[in-house]
Design a protein around this motif. Structure first.
Motif, PDB file in Angstrom:
ATOM      1  N   MET B 160      29.939  24.332  49.989  1.00 42.24           N
ATOM      2  CA  MET B 160      30.524  25.616  50.361  1.00 42.24           C
ATOM      3  C   MET B 160      32.035  25.622  50.145  1.00 42.24           C
ATOM      4  O   MET B 160      32.616  26.626  49.767  1.00 42.24           O
ATOM      5  CB  MET B 160      30.213  25.966  51.820  1.00 42.24           C
ATOM      6  N   CYS B 161      32.676  24.465  50.365  1.00 49.05           N
ATOM      7  CA  CYS B 161      34.119  24.372  50.073  1.00 49.05           C
ATOM      8  C   CYS B 161      34.363  24.634  48.594  1.00 49.05           C
ATOM      9  O   CYS B 161      35.275  25.352  48.206  1.00 49.05           O
ATOM     10  CB  CYS B 161      34.638  22.966  50.373  1.00 49.05           C
ATOM     11  N   PHE B 162      33.519  24.031  47.790  1.00 47.38           N
ATOM     12  CA  PHE B 162      33.664  24.109  46.344  1.00 47.38           C
ATOM     13  C   PHE B 162      33.388  25.523  45.840  1.00 47.38           C
ATOM     14  O   PHE B 162      34.134  26.076  45.030  1.00 47.38           O
ATOM     15  CB  PHE B 162      32.687  23.114  45.718  1.00 47.38           C
ATOM     16  N   ASP B 163      32.310  26.136  46.336  1.00 49.44           N
ATOM     17  CA  ASP B 163      31.860  27.431  45.822  1.00 49.44           C
ATOM     18  C   ASP B 163      32.384  28.625  46.602  1.00 49.44           C
ATOM     19  O   ASP B 163      32.533  29.709  46.063  1.00 49.44           O
ATOM     20  CB  ASP B 163      30.324  27.505  45.876  1.00 49.44           C
ATOM     21  N   GLY B 164      32.639  28.398  47.874  1.00 54.34           N
ATOM     22  CA  GLY B 164      32.850  29.564  48.726  1.00 54.34           C
ATOM     23  C   GLY B 164      34.293  29.937  49.013  1.00 54.34           C
ATOM     24  O   GLY B 164      34.560  31.027  49.492  1.00 54.34           O
ATOM     25  N   THR B 165      35.230  29.023  48.706  1.00 50.64           N
ATOM     26  CA  THR B 165      36.610  29.305  49.105  1.00 50.64           C
ATOM     27  C   THR B 165      37.394  29.938  47.974  1.00 50.64           C
ATOM     28  O   THR B 165      38.378  29.418  47.505  1.00 50.64           O
ATOM     29  CB  THR B 165      37.339  28.013  49.498  1.00 50.64           C
ATOM     30  N   MET B 166      36.885  31.098  47.536  1.00 47.91           N
ATOM     31  CA  MET B 166      37.473  31.676  46.343  1.00 47.91           C
ATOM     32  C   MET B 166      38.622  32.642  46.628  1.00 47.91           C
ATOM     33  O   MET B 166      39.307  33.072  45.724  1.00 47.91           O
ATOM     34  CB  MET B 166      36.392  32.385  45.526  1.00 47.91           C
ATOM     35  N   GLY B 167      38.819  32.973  47.886  1.00 47.66           N
ATOM     36  CA  GLY B 167      39.844  33.959  48.210  1.00 47.66           C
ATOM     37  C   GLY B 167      41.232  33.574  47.741  1.00 47.66           C
ATOM     38  O   GLY B 167      41.971  34.390  47.214  1.00 47.66           O
ATOM     39  N   VAL B 168      41.601  32.307  47.903  1.00 53.55           N
ATOM     40  CA  VAL B 168      42.925  31.875  47.474  1.00 53.55           C
ATOM     41  C   VAL B 168      43.093  32.041  45.970  1.00 53.55           C
ATOM     42  O   VAL B 168      44.115  32.509  45.482  1.00 53.55           O
ATOM     43  CB  VAL B 168      43.232  30.429  47.887  1.00 53.55           C
ATOM     44  N   PHE B 169      42.026  31.677  45.238  1.00 51.77           N
ATOM     45  CA  PHE B 169      42.088  31.828  43.787  1.00 51.77           C
ATOM     46  C   PHE B 169      42.274  33.298  43.420  1.00 51.77           C
ATOM     47  O   PHE B 169      42.945  33.640  42.461  1.00 51.77           O
ATOM     48  CB  PHE B 169      40.797  31.340  43.142  1.00 51.77           C
ATOM     49  N   LEU B 170      41.627  34.151  44.207  1.00 50.55           N
ATOM     50  CA  LEU B 170      41.650  35.577  43.932  1.00 50.55           C
ATOM     51  C   LEU B 170      43.074  36.124  43.917  1.00 50.55           C
ATOM     52  O   LEU B 170      43.501  36.774  42.961  1.00 50.55           O
ATOM     53  CB  LEU B 170      40.821  36.267  45.013  1.00 50.55           C
ATOM     54  N   ILE B 171      43.843  35.811  44.958  1.00 49.22           N
ATOM     55  CA  ILE B 171      45.212  36.327  45.013  1.00 49.22           C
ATOM     56  C   ILE B 171      46.057  35.696  43.903  1.00 49.22           C
ATOM     57  O   ILE B 171      46.886  36.362  43.278  1.00 49.22           O
ATOM     58  CB  ILE B 171      45.846  36.049  46.400  1.00 49.22           C
ATOM     59  N   GLY B 172      45.819  34.409  43.633  1.00 55.44           N
ATOM     60  CA  GLY B 172      46.553  33.761  42.546  1.00 55.44           C
ATOM     61  C   GLY B 172      46.318  34.469  41.222  1.00 55.44           C
ATOM     62  O   GLY B 172      47.253  34.754  40.470  1.00 55.44           O
ATOM     63  N   THR B 173      45.038  34.754  40.940  1.00 58.36           N
ATOM     64  CA  THR B 173      44.699  35.453  39.702  1.00 58.36           C
ATOM     65  C   THR B 173      45.369  36.822  39.657  1.00 58.36           C
ATOM     66  O   THR B 173      45.862  37.262  38.624  1.00 58.36           O
ATOM     67  CB  THR B 173      43.177  35.620  39.600  1.00 58.36           C
ATOM     68  N   LEU B 174      45.388  37.489  40.816  1.00 53.24           N
ATOM     69  CA  LEU B 174      46.001  38.813  40.905  1.00 53.24           C
ATOM     70  C   LEU B 174      47.496  38.743  40.565  1.00 53.24           C
ATOM     71  O   LEU B 174      48.019  39.569  39.807  1.00 53.24           O
ATOM     72  CB  LEU B 174      45.805  39.355  42.322  1.00 53.24           C
ATOM     73  N   VAL B 175      48.162  37.720  41.105  1.00 55.18           N
ATOM     74  CA  VAL B 175      49.597  37.556  40.834  1.00 55.18           C
ATOM     75  C   VAL B 175      49.835  37.365  39.335  1.00 55.18           C
ATOM     76  O   VAL B 175      50.686  38.015  38.724  1.00 55.18           O
ATOM     77  CB  VAL B 175      50.157  36.341  41.617  1.00 55.18           C
ATOM     78  N   TRP B 176      49.031  36.496  38.741  1.00 54.96           N
ATOM     79  CA  TRP B 176      49.179  36.223  37.306  1.00 54.96           C
ATOM     80  C   TRP B 176      48.915  37.489  36.496  1.00 54.96           C
ATOM     81  O   TRP B 176      49.656  37.842  35.572  1.00 54.96           O
ATOM     82  CB  TRP B 176      48.212  35.110  36.893  1.00 54.96           C
TER      83      TRP B 176
END
Lengths: 97, 270, 206
Positions: B160-176
Motif C-alpha cells: 500500500m505504501c508503494f501503490d497507494g501514496t500517490m498524492g505527493v507525486f500528484l502535486i509534484g507532477t502538477l508543479v512540473w
C-alpha cells in the motif's frame, strides 16, 4: 457568412441533442419487467454514441477543416473502439445465450 | 553522437574510451550528462530490482491469507534481500532525477520556486513510495519465524505504501506541468506539459486499490495497476528522452532554448 | 557536395509533403500538442471502456439489475448540458475569430456555467445513490460507475482551469491569442465526447 456558420453550429447542436433523446427513448421505458440483454438496443445506442462523438469532433472541434491525417486518425480511433466494444459484447452474448 | 560540431574546437578521438575521455575534459555539459546517466542507471536498476529480483512489480495477490503471504516471503527470500540491498545502497540516486528535472525547471522562464517545490515534493515522495516499501518487505523476509499475522501486516503495508501514496507525486507532477505550460523558454514541448495531466490522473486511478482486494481496481488489477503502469512507463520514457534533448539544446543562457544542438547556436560558423 | 544533395533531396520531398497535406486552408485548430493529448486520453479511456465491456460480457446479465438503479434522467440531463456547453464553446471560438471578443467571453462563461451545472448534478446523483446504499464496493457495475464518472469529473474540474485560461485571453486586448482559445476549446470538447460514450455504456446499453 458568420450567420451561416452560427446556424451550422446550432443545427449540429440540435441534431446532437435529438440523437441523445432518441437513444434515451430506445433504451428507456419499453421494459415492464427487469432489464434483459438486448443486442439490437446495445448496437444501436453504442453506434449512436460513436456517431455523436464523430459529429462533436468534426463540427465542434473543427476537425473537418483540419488536414486529412487528423480526420483519419480520429475516425479510425472511433471505429476501432466501436468495433471492439461491439465485438466483446457479441462474444459475451454468445457465451450466455 | 551529437558532438561533431564542438569537435571543431578540440579534435575528438575515435573509439569509445577516447570519446569518454574527451567529453570528460572538454564537454561543458559533462556534469549534466553524468546526472542524466545516473538517472537512467537508477531507473534500469529500479526495474531490475522490482520486476526481476523482488517480484513486487507486478504486485502479488492482494487477497492472499497470512499463510500464503508467509509462503510468498519464503519463495522470494533471497530475491527480496538482494534486491532491496541494492535499493538501500542506491536510493540516493533519486536525487539525480529530481535534480535534473529541477534544473530543467530552473532553466525555464518561470520562478525558481517551481524547481524548489518540485525537488522538495519528490524527495519526500521517495520515502513512502520506495524506502518504506523496501524496509517493510526486508523486515518480513529477514524474520520468517515471526507470527504470520505480523508478516501479513508488513506485506499489506509495504504494497500500500508503494501503490497507494500517490498524492505527493500528484502535486509534484502538477508543479512540473504548470511550469512547462507557462514557460516561455521552450524547454519542453507543450504536448509533454499536457501529458503530465495523464500522469496526474493515474495517481487518482490507483486510489480504489485501498478498497478492493480483487478485480480490476485492486492493487494488481487491470485498471489500477496495468493501465496505470503503461501510462506511467510512457510518461517516464518521454521525460527521460526529453531531458536528454534539453541537455543537448541547452546553451547555458537564460533565454529560449535553441531548437537544435546548442553548439550550432554558439558557433554558427562551424 | 552535401548542401547540393540536401537541396536535391528536399525539393521534391517538400513539394510532396505539401500536396499530401492536401490543401489550401486546411489547418489543425489550436495547438497540435493538445490534439496529441486528446488522442492519448482517448486511448486511455478506450482501455477503461474495453475493460468494462470485457467484465460486463463475462458477468452475463449480472450488470443489468444494478444498472436499473441508475437514474436515466440524470444521465440524459447531463448529456444535454454538456452538449449545450460544447455548443457555447464552439460559438466562442467562432466569435473570437470574428473579433467579437465580448460575445466570445460571454460564451466561455456560459460554457463554465454548464460545466458547473454538470458537476452539481453529478454530486447530487452520487449522493442520491450513496443514500440508497449504492457505493463503490456494492457491486462491480457500481465500481465502474463511480470510477468512470469520477475520472471524467476530474477532467471537467481541470476543464475549469482551461476555461479560465481562455477567458483570460479573451478579456485583455494585448493577449487574445486565437490559437490558445482554440486549444482550450479542443480540451473542453474532449470532455464532451468522452461523456457521450460513458453515457451510452453506463446508462443505456443493455
Amino acid at each position: 457568412m458568420q450567420t451561416a456558420g452560427d446556424k451550422r453550429l446550432s443545427i449540429v447542436w440540435i441534431v446532437l441533442s435529438g440523437v441523445t433523446l432518441v437513444s434515451w427513448w430506445i433504451g428507456f421505458d419499453h421494459h415492464t419487467g427487469p432489464l434483459r440483454l438486448n443486442a439490437p438496443i446495445t448496437f444501436g445506442v453504442l453506434s449512436l454514441a460513436a456517431l455523436k462523438s464523430r459529429i462533436i469532433i468534426q463540427e465542434f472541434m473543427e476537425a473537418r477543416r483540419a488536414p486529412r491525417l487528423l480526420r483519419r486518425i480520429t475516425d479510425a480511433w472511433l471505429l476501432l473502439l466501436l468495433l471492439s466494444l461491439l465485438g466483446i459484447y457479441s462474444i459475451g452474448m454468445g457465451f450466455h445465450l | 553522437m551529437s558532438a561533431s560540431i564542438a569537435a571543431a574546437v578540440t579534435p575528438r578521438p575515435s573509439g569509445l574510451p577516447g570519446r569518454i575521455a574527451w567529453h570528460w575534459r572538454h564537454d561543458p555539459k559533462a556534469e549534466l550528462w553524468i546526472i542524466w546517466y545516473a538517472m537512467v542507471f537508477f531507473y534500469i536498476l529500479f526495474g531490475i530490482v522490482f520486476v526481476l529480483l523482488t517480484h513486487v512489480i507486478p504486485p502479488p495477490q492482494p487477497y492472499w491469507d497470512p499463510p500464503r503471504v508467509v509462503q510468498w516471503f519464503n519463495d522470494h527470500h533471497y530475491g527480496l534481500l538482494s534486491g532491496f540491498g541494492i535499493i538501500f545502497l542506491v536510493t540516493g540516486l533519486v536525487a539525480a532525477c529530481n535534480a535534473l528535472i529541477g534544473y530543467s525547471i530552473w532553466r525555464m522562464s518561470v520562478s525558481p520556486a517551481f524547481a524548489y517545490s518540485y525537488i522538495a515534493i519528490y524527495s519526500l515522495s521517495a520515502t513512502p513510495g520506495l524506502l518504506l516499501t523496501a524496509i517493510a518487505l526486508t523486515v518480513g523476509a529477514m524474520r520468517p519465524e515471526r507470527n504470520p499475522d505480523l508478516i501479513y501486516w508488513l506485506y499489506d503495508m509495504a504494497i500500500m505504501c508503494f501503490d497507494g501514496t500517490m498524492g505527493v507525486f500528484l502535486i509534484g507532477t502538477l508543479v512540473w506541468m504548470i511550469a512547462i505550460l507557462i514557460d516561455k523558454n521552450n524547454v519542453f514541448p507543450k504536448w509533454f506539459g499536457y501529458l503530465n495531466i495523464c500522469n496526474l490522473i493515474t495517481e487518482f486511478v490507483v486510489a480504489p486499490a485501498w478498497v478492493f482486494k480483487s478485480g480490476v481496481f485492486s492493487w494488481n488489477g487491470t485498471i489500477a495497476f496495468w493501465i496505470d503502469t503503461v501510462v506511467f512507463a510512457i510518461f517516464t520514457v518521454a521525460f527521460i528522452t526529453l531531458l536528454k534533448r534539453v541537455i543537448v539544446r541547452d546553451d547555458f543562457g537564460t533565454g529560449p532554448l535553441p531548437d537544435g544542438d546548442a553548439r550550432t547556436a554558439i558557433h554558427p560558423e562551424a | 557536395m552535401r548542401p547540393m544533395s540536401n537541396a536535391a533531396m528536399n525539393a521534391p520531398g517538400s513539394a510532396e509533403a505539401n500536396s499530401s497535406l492536401g490543401n489550401a486552408g486546411l489547418r489543425i485548430p489550436g495547438q497540435p500538442d493538445m490534439w496529441a493529448f486528446v488522442m492519448f486520453e482517448a486511448l486511455i479511456f478506450s482501455s477503461y471502456f474495453i475493460v468494462y465491456m470485457i467484465r460486463r460480457a463475462m458477468a452475463g446479465d449480472h450488470f443489468l439489475p444494478a444498472q436499473e438503479h441508475l437514474s436515466q434522467g440524470f444521465g440524459v440531463a447531463n448529456t444535454l448540458i454538456l452538449l449545450l456547453s460544447s455548443w457555447f464553446m464552439a460559438g466562442s471560438v467562432r466569435s473570437a475569430r470574428e473579433g467579437k471578443y465580448d460575445i466570445a467571453l460571454r460564451q466561455v462563461l456560459l460554457t463554465a456555467a454548464c460545466g458547473l451545472l454538470f458537476v452539481g448534478l453529478k454530486l447530487l446523483e452520487w449522493s442520491d445513490k450513496i443514500g440508497e446504499g449504492l457505493t463503490l464496493s456494492t457491486n462491480e457495475f457500481f465500481s465502474f460507475y463511480y470510477f468512470l464518472t469520477a475520472i471524467h469529473v476530474l477532467h471537467v474540474l481541470f476543464g475549469f482551469v482551461v476555461l479560465a485560461v481562455a477567458a483570460r485571453e479573451l478579456r485583455s486586448p494585448p493577449r487574445r491569442s486565437q490559437e490558445i482559445v482554440e486549444t482550450c476549446a479542443t480540451y473542453w470538447h474532449m470532455i464532451d465526447f468522452l461523456w457521450v460514450i460513458i453515457f451510452a455504456l453506463l446508462y443505456v446499453m443493455r
